[in-house]
Scaffold this motif. Structure first.
Motif, PDB file in Angstrom:
ATOM      1  N   ARG A  27       0.784  -1.234   0.000  1.00  0.00           N
ATOM      2  CA  ARG A  27       0.000   0.000   0.000  1.00  0.00           C
ATOM      3  C   ARG A  27       0.819   1.288   0.000  1.00  0.00           C
ATOM      4  O   ARG A  27       0.647   2.141  -0.864  1.00  0.00           O
ATOM      5  CB  ARG A  27      -0.953  -0.004   1.196  1.00  0.00           C
ATOM      6  N   LEU A  28       1.693   1.488   0.970  1.00  0.00           N
ATOM      7  CA  LEU A  28       2.393   2.773   1.057  1.00  0.00           C
ATOM      8  C   LEU A  28       3.605   2.858   0.136  1.00  0.00           C
ATOM      9  O   LEU A  28       4.176   3.938  -0.026  1.00  0.00           O
ATOM     10  CB  LEU A  28       2.773   3.083   2.507  1.00  0.00           C
ATOM     11  N   ASN A  29       3.979   1.741  -0.492  1.00  0.00           N
ATOM     12  CA  ASN A  29       4.995   1.782  -1.550  1.00  0.00           C
ATOM     13  C   ASN A  29       4.345   1.907  -2.926  1.00  0.00           C
ATOM     14  O   ASN A  29       5.044   1.929  -3.936  1.00  0.00           O
ATOM     15  CB  ASN A  29       5.896   0.541  -1.496  1.00  0.00           C
ATOM     16  N   ASN A  30       3.013   1.964  -2.970  1.00  0.00           N
ATOM     17  CA  ASN A  30       2.258   2.219  -4.207  1.00  0.00           C
ATOM     18  C   ASN A  30       2.612   1.253  -5.329  1.00  0.00           C
ATOM     19  O   ASN A  30       2.883   1.656  -6.455  1.00  0.00           O
ATOM     20  CB  ASN A  30       2.456   3.673  -4.666  1.00  0.00           C
ATOM     21  N   ARG A  31       2.570  -0.045  -5.000  1.00  0.00           N
ATOM     22  CA  ARG A  31       2.911  -1.057  -5.999  1.00  0.00           C
ATOM     23  C   ARG A  31       2.255  -2.384  -5.651  1.00  0.00           C
ATOM     24  O   ARG A  31       1.728  -2.573  -4.555  1.00  0.00           O
ATOM     25  CB  ARG A  31       4.425  -1.234  -6.080  1.00  0.00           C
ATOM     26  N   SER A  46       8.640 -10.146  -9.243  1.00  0.00           N
ATOM     27  CA  SER A  46       8.558  -8.881  -9.979  1.00  0.00           C
ATOM     28  C   SER A  46       7.604  -7.937  -9.269  1.00  0.00           C
ATOM     29  O   SER A  46       7.030  -8.273  -8.235  1.00  0.00           O
ATOM     30  CB  SER A  46       8.086  -9.122 -11.418  1.00  0.00           C
ATOM     31  N   GLN A  47       7.420  -6.763  -9.866  1.00  0.00           N
ATOM     32  CA  GLN A  47       6.492  -5.782  -9.318  1.00  0.00           C
ATOM     33  C   GLN A  47       6.003  -4.872 -10.424  1.00  0.00           C
ATOM     34  O   GLN A  47       6.598  -4.803 -11.496  1.00  0.00           O
ATOM     35  CB  GLN A  47       7.146  -4.962  -8.217  1.00  0.00           C
ATOM     36  N   PHE A  48       4.908  -4.172 -10.148  1.00  0.00           N
ATOM     37  CA  PHE A  48       4.448  -3.126 -11.055  1.00  0.00           C
ATOM     38  C   PHE A  48       3.776  -2.034 -10.249  1.00  0.00           C
ATOM     39  O   PHE A  48       3.334  -2.255  -9.125  1.00  0.00           O
ATOM     40  CB  PHE A  48       3.524  -3.680 -12.142  1.00  0.00           C
ATOM     41  N   GLY A  49       3.734  -0.847 -10.837  1.00  0.00           N
ATOM     42  CA  GLY A  49       3.122   0.313 -10.204  1.00  0.00           C
ATOM     43  C   GLY A  49       4.156   1.254  -9.622  1.00  0.00           C
ATOM     44  O   GLY A  49       5.243   0.846  -9.213  1.00  0.00           O
ATOM     45  N   THR A  50       3.799   2.523  -9.634  1.00  0.00           N
ATOM     46  CA  THR A  50       4.595   3.577  -9.019  1.00  0.00           C
ATOM     47  C   THR A  50       3.630   4.567  -8.384  1.00  0.00           C
ATOM     48  O   THR A  50       2.421   4.493  -8.582  1.00  0.00           O
ATOM     49  CB  THR A  50       5.476   4.311 -10.050  1.00  0.00           C
ATOM     50  N   SER A  51       4.157   5.517  -7.664  1.00  0.00           N
ATOM     51  CA  SER A  51       3.337   6.525  -7.009  1.00  0.00           C
ATOM     52  C   SER A  51       2.881   7.579  -8.007  1.00  0.00           C
ATOM     53  O   SER A  51       3.674   8.077  -8.807  1.00  0.00           O
ATOM     54  CB  SER A  51       4.150   7.194  -5.895  1.00  0.00           C
ATOM     55  N   GLY A  52       1.594   7.910  -7.988  1.00  0.00           N
ATOM     56  CA  GLY A  52       1.077   8.955  -8.853  1.00  0.00           C
ATOM     57  C   GLY A  52      -0.373   8.728  -9.205  1.00  0.00           C
ATOM     58  O   GLY A  52      -1.035   7.841  -8.658  1.00  0.00           O
ATOM     59  N   SER A  53      -0.859   9.521 -10.153  1.00  0.00           N
ATOM     60  CA  SER A  53      -2.265   9.428 -10.550  1.00  0.00           C
ATOM     61  C   SER A  53      -2.445   9.059 -12.014  1.00  0.00           C
ATOM     62  O   SER A  53      -3.569   9.029 -12.513  1.00  0.00           O
ATOM     63  CB  SER A  53      -2.985  10.757 -10.256  1.00  0.00           C
ATOM     64  N   GLY A  54      -1.370   8.741 -12.710  1.00  0.00           N
ATOM     65  CA  GLY A  54      -1.456   8.350 -14.113  1.00  0.00           C
ATOM     66  C   GLY A  54      -1.741   6.873 -14.282  1.00  0.00           C
ATOM     67  O   GLY A  54      -1.850   6.121 -13.307  1.00  0.00           O
ATOM     68  N   ASN A  55      -1.858   6.460 -15.525  1.00  0.00           N
ATOM     69  CA  ASN A  55      -2.067   5.042 -15.817  1.00  0.00           C
ATOM     70  C   ASN A  55      -0.911   4.224 -15.256  1.00  0.00           C
ATOM     71  O   ASN A  55       0.250   4.563 -15.461  1.00  0.00           O
ATOM     72  CB  ASN A  55      -2.177   4.816 -17.321  1.00  0.00           C
ATOM     73  N   GLY A  56      -1.228   3.133 -14.560  1.00  0.00           N
ATOM     74  CA  GLY A  56      -0.196   2.278 -13.974  1.00  0.00           C
ATOM     75  C   GLY A  56       0.393   2.816 -12.693  1.00  0.00           C
ATOM     76  O   GLY A  56       1.338   2.234 -12.161  1.00  0.00           O
ATOM     77  N   GLN A  57      -0.146   3.912 -12.187  1.00  0.00           N
ATOM     78  CA  GLN A  57       0.348   4.511 -10.935  1.00  0.00           C
ATOM     79  C   GLN A  57      -0.736   4.370  -9.868  1.00  0.00           C
ATOM     80  O   GLN A  57      -1.924   4.246 -10.178  1.00  0.00           O
ATOM     81  CB  GLN A  57       0.709   5.972 -11.141  1.00  0.00           C
ATOM     82  N   PHE A  58      -0.306   4.389  -8.601  1.00  0.00           N
ATOM     83  CA  PHE A  58      -1.227   4.209  -7.491  1.00  0.00           C
ATOM     84  C   PHE A  58      -1.020   5.277  -6.424  1.00  0.00           C
ATOM     85  O   PHE A  58       0.073   5.834  -6.288  1.00  0.00           O
ATOM     86  CB  PHE A  58      -1.003   2.846  -6.814  1.00  0.00           C
TER      87      PHE A  58
END
Length: 95
Positions: free
Chosen positions: A63-67, A79-91
């Motif tokens: 949750r707090l690593n946004n992934r 593996s992992q996916f996702g990054t911090s933000g509000s764009g596609n693929g971001q959380f």
């Protein structure tokens, strides 16, 4: 889901404040754990939701690593996916 039960009855628990996932058999006997606090591969900052795929891979919302992190059935980081933000693929603190 903080708790996930697989097809064999094994129970996976997101132990959020201890930054780990614990696995138990259907009788509640401890089987294994993986994860620790941090931002690196296989580390968590509030592991929140758990899901398994048909091959036994474990997906954990970090949750707090946004992934979302993927682990094999033995708890090894894959593996992992996702990054911090509000764009596609971001959380922003995904549940």
């Amino acid at each position: 889901l903080y708790v996930y039960v697989d097809g064999s009855g094994n129970i996976y628990v997101a132990d959020a404040l201890n930054s780990r996932i614990q696995k138990f058999n259907s009788s509640g006997t401890f089987l294994m754990k993986f994860g620790s606090y941090g931002t690196g591969n296989g580390q968590f900052n509030i592991p929140y939701a758990i899901a398994l795929d048909g091959s036994g891979n474990i997906f954990v919302v970090d949750r707090l690593n946004n992934r979302v992190q993927k682990f094999d059935s033995n708890g090894n980081y894959v593996s992992q996916f996702g990054t911090s933000g509000s764009g596609n693929g971001q959380f922003n603190q995904p549940l």
